[in-house]
Design an enzyme around this catalytic site. Structure first.
Site, short mmCIF file in Angstrom:
data_model
loop_
_atom_site.label_atom_id
_atom_site.label_comp_id
_atom_site.label_asym_id
_atom_site.label_seq_id
_atom_site.Cartn_x
_atom_site.Cartn_y
_atom_site.Cartn_z
N LYS A 22 -2.59 6.46 -8.00
CA LYS A 22 -1.52 5.66 -8.63
C LYS A 22 -1.79 4.17 -8.40
CE LYS A 22 2.55 5.04 -6.40
NZ LYS A 22 2.95 3.63 -6.21
N ASN A 23 -2.12 3.80 -7.16
CA ASN A 23 -2.21 2.38 -6.81
C ASN A 23 -3.52 1.72 -7.21
OD1 ASN A 23 0.36 2.62 -5.92
ND2 ASN A 23 -0.15 2.66 -3.74
N CYS A 116 13.53 -3.19 -3.26
CA CYS A 116 13.59 -1.75 -3.54
C CYS A 116 14.00 -1.12 -2.21
CB CYS A 116 12.25 -1.24 -4.01
SG CYS A 116 11.05 -1.34 -2.72
N ARG A 121 10.50 -7.22 -0.53
CA ARG A 121 9.27 -7.27 -1.33
C ARG A 121 9.19 -8.54 -2.20
NH1 ARG A 121 7.78 -1.44 -3.41
NH2 ARG A 121 5.70 -2.34 -3.36
N ASP A 304 2.12 3.74 3.65
CA ASP A 304 2.59 4.77 2.71
C ASP A 304 2.56 6.16 3.33
OD1 ASP A 304 1.17 3.19 -0.24
OD2 ASP A 304 2.92 2.77 0.97
N ARG A 396 7.54 9.84 -9.33
CA ARG A 396 6.93 8.55 -9.66
C ARG A 396 5.47 8.51 -9.24
NH1 ARG A 396 10.45 3.28 -8.25
NH2 ARG A 396 8.43 2.41 -8.88
C1 EPZ Z 1 1.13 -2.12 -2.47
O1 EPZ Z 1 2.41 -2.73 -2.61
C2 EPZ Z 1 1.34 -0.65 -2.82
N1 EPZ Z 1 1.81 -0.53 -4.20
C3 EPZ Z 1 2.38 -0.05 -1.87
O2 EPZ Z 1 2.47 1.34 -2.17
C4 EPZ Z 1 1.86 -0.20 -0.43
O3 EPZ Z 1 2.83 0.28 0.46
C5 EPZ Z 1 1.58 -1.69 -0.15
O4 EPZ Z 1 0.65 -2.22 -1.13
C6 EPZ Z 1 0.97 -1.90 1.24
O5 EPZ Z 1 -0.22 -1.20 1.35
C7 EPZ Z 1 0.92 -0.60 -5.21
O6 EPZ Z 1 -0.27 -0.80 -5.01
C8 EPZ Z 1 1.46 -0.42 -6.60
P1 EPZ Z 1 2.01 -5.92 -0.24
P2 EPZ Z 1 2.56 -4.36 -2.55
O7 EPZ Z 1 2.07 -7.06 -1.18
O8 EPZ Z 1 1.41 -4.98 -3.24
C9 EPZ Z 1 5.06 -8.77 2.01
C10 EPZ Z 1 3.58 3.35 -2.69
O9 EPZ Z 1 4.37 4.06 -2.06
N2 EPZ Z 1 4.80 -9.72 0.91
O10 EPZ Z 1 0.72 -5.63 0.47
O11 EPZ Z 1 3.92 -4.69 -3.01
C11 EPZ Z 1 5.87 -7.57 1.51
O12 EPZ Z 1 7.24 -7.86 1.51
C12 EPZ Z 1 3.75 1.84 -2.66
O13 EPZ Z 1 2.63 3.78 -3.38
C13 EPZ Z 1 5.34 -11.01 1.00
O14 EPZ Z 1 6.02 -11.35 1.96
O15 EPZ Z 1 2.45 -4.59 -0.98
C14 EPZ Z 1 5.51 -6.50 2.51
O16 EPZ Z 1 6.30 -6.64 3.66
C15 EPZ Z 1 4.92 1.41 -1.80
N3 EPZ Z 1 5.12 -11.87 -0.03
C16 EPZ Z 1 4.05 -6.82 2.87
O17 EPZ Z 1 3.82 -8.18 2.45
C17 EPZ Z 1 4.37 -11.53 -1.13
O18 EPZ Z 1 4.18 -12.38 -2.03
C18 EPZ Z 1 3.03 -5.92 2.16
O19 EPZ Z 1 3.23 -6.08 0.80
C19 EPZ Z 1 3.83 -10.22 -1.20
C20 EPZ Z 1 4.06 -9.32 -0.16
#
Ligand code: EPZ
Length: 413
Positions: A22-23, A116, A121, A304, A396
């Site tokens: 998915k990711n 969410c 996020r 995850d 999803r």
């Molecule tokens: C990706 O989400 C994945 N989703 C998530 O999988 C996964 O949990 C996550 O990476 C971490 O590995 C997809 O790839 C579609 P991040 P993403 O930006 O990109 C903070 C699933 O279940 N952050 O690495 O949203 C954020 O709040 C999903 O398949 C900021 O502060 O994750 C979080 O605490 C859930 N500012 C941390 O970084 C930003 O601009 C990690 O977020 C961006 C992120």
């Protein structure tokens, strides 16, 4: 709302084929905008989040055709650069389309992604990266409007190795002028898969999978076909389905190096693993040993998988401690597991789990994708019948989950 009814206590056995990731699929579908032509994708998972991304591509003027085992996407007639608000709210990760639209058309418009069930996020790291590339960003009536004369390569350091921010900056920079260097980049395998796809189209990107990614801007990108990598979190989920039921399951179409941290924890919990090039077999003991988990950016233990191990550890011999270091509220599933007899106490970013043999079926409600998966796993092991509501969250991200579990002997309806 959709429901699962699961009769627990059955040892799972047999073989399960892991679907496409998915990711990896979501950013690659977004990236099809960049060649302004055709892309043929194989091994795309048939899941809700992918359908949502297809809806967005069609809404902005793209064409998506499913033919046998492939998806043909044509982005030659994209006519709008606004991500539809309802779809943006439905799936926060559609923000990944912004980078592709900006990279190709130097403009994008989208509503501020809501939080969410796993935390706020924010997207501040995405926007900071866009600004460094020379993109103007303004907020108008709850919408973010991005525009640029041209995209100029630059040096971008991420405060946190955000997966989405790394992907969005790569997408925005690959047709820009000059070279962009991202430091403290996320190293997840899905980023490597996205970059393999982009480089096959003719992009010039080095360092994916490391914390330093270099993007040399190119003039245009070709039409290609591409095979999506296997889903490492789905693989981890089915390994835990074997572990939690004391079962014996063989996974096919997996990439063991992507899930080292998960395999390492399962062995520490006394599960036997037979690991080959693209298969993993798990032979679990009647009762696993308690282990401690700390979620970290890749190649650490994946966030995850946190709730999925949370379910597994409720029946372990001993007490386990989970520490969630990535998202600030990823324990919503705990109250549902405790309704089934689990003994979990959440203190800040940690969950203390006292193993017990007395897990009973109950009526529970899924709160998010991976929390919902944890409830399914707990129900497979529980004594009696469990009813899980809001299973649309689970659909999803898990392709044909009922069918795959039934094939392993689960009693799920
Ligand atoms: C990706 O989400 C994945 N989703 C998530 O999988 C996964 O949990 C996550 O990476 C971490 O590995 C997809 O790839 C579609 P991040 P993403 O930006 O990109 C903070 C699933 O279940 N952050 O690495 O949203 C954020 O709040 C999903 O398949 C900021 O502060 O994750 C979080 O605490 C859930 N500012 C941390 O970084 C930003 O601009 C990690 O977020 C961006 C992120």
């Amino acid at each position: 709302m959709s429901k699962f009814i699961i009769q627990g206590g059955k040892r799972l056995e047999g073989e399960v084929k892991i679907s496409g990731s998915k990711n990896a699929a979501l950013p690659i579908i977004a990236a099809t905008v960049l060649n302004g032509g055709k892309t043929t994708l194989y091994n795309v998972p048939d899941i809700q989040d992918v359908h949502t991304m297809f809806e967005i591509i069609k809404d902005i003027g793209g064409k998506v055709v499913k033919r046998h085992n492939k998806i043909i996407i044509n982005t030659s007639k994209i006519h709008t650069y606004e991500i539809p608000d309802n779809l943006m709210r439905q799936m926060r990760s559609s923000v990944i389309l912004a980078g592709a639209l900006i990279g190709k058309y130097h403009q994008a418009r989208f509503s501020c992604p809501g939080g969410c069930d796993i935390g706020a996020r924010p997207i501040d790291l995405h926007l900071k990266g866009f600004e460094k590339l020379g993109i103007n960003i303004k907020e108008e009536f709850g919408e973010i409007v991005c525009s640029a004369e041209k995209i100029i390569g630059t040096q971008i350091h991420l405060d946190f190795p955000s997966v989405g921010a790394t992907e969005n900056i790569i997408l925005a920079a690959c047709l820009g002028e000059g070279t962009t260097i991202i430091t403290n980049a996320a190293k997840e395998p899905e980023i490597e898969d996205l970059v393999k796809y982009l480089n096959k189209m003719g992009a010039k990107i080095k360092g994916a999978g490391t914390d330093r990614v270099e993007i040399i801007g190119v003039k245009g990108l070709e039409e290609i076909s591409y095979n999506i990598m296997p889903d490492r979190i789905e693989a981890g989920t089915y390994l835990v389905a074997g572990a939690i039921t004391g079962g014996n399951i063989k996974l096919t179409n997996v990439c063991p190096p992507h899930i080292e941290p998960i395999l390492n924890k399962l062995e520490e919990a006394n599960c036997k693993l037979i690991i080959e090039k693209s298969t993993i077999q798990i032979d679990a003991p009647k009762r696993i040993k308690a282990v401690d988990i700390k979620t970290m950016p890749y190649p650490g233990f994946p966030t995850d998988m946190q709730s999925i191990f949370g379910a597994l550890l409720t029946t372990a011999k001993g007490t386990s401690i989970i520490t969630e270091n990535i998202f600030e509220s990823r324990y919503k599933y705990v109250q549902e597991l405790n309704r089934m007899g689990a003994k979990i106490k959440v203190e800040g970013r940690s969950a203390i789990i006292k193993g017990t043999r007395r897990i009973q079926g109950a009526k529970v409600v899924a709160t998010d994708l991976r929390g919902g998966a944890a409830l399914v796993l707990e129900a497979l092991m529980a004594k009696g019948v469990t009813e899980i509501d809001n299973t649309h969250y689970i659909l999803r991200g898990y392709e044909r989950i009922e069918e795959k579990l039934k094939k392993l002997g689960a009693k799920i309806y």
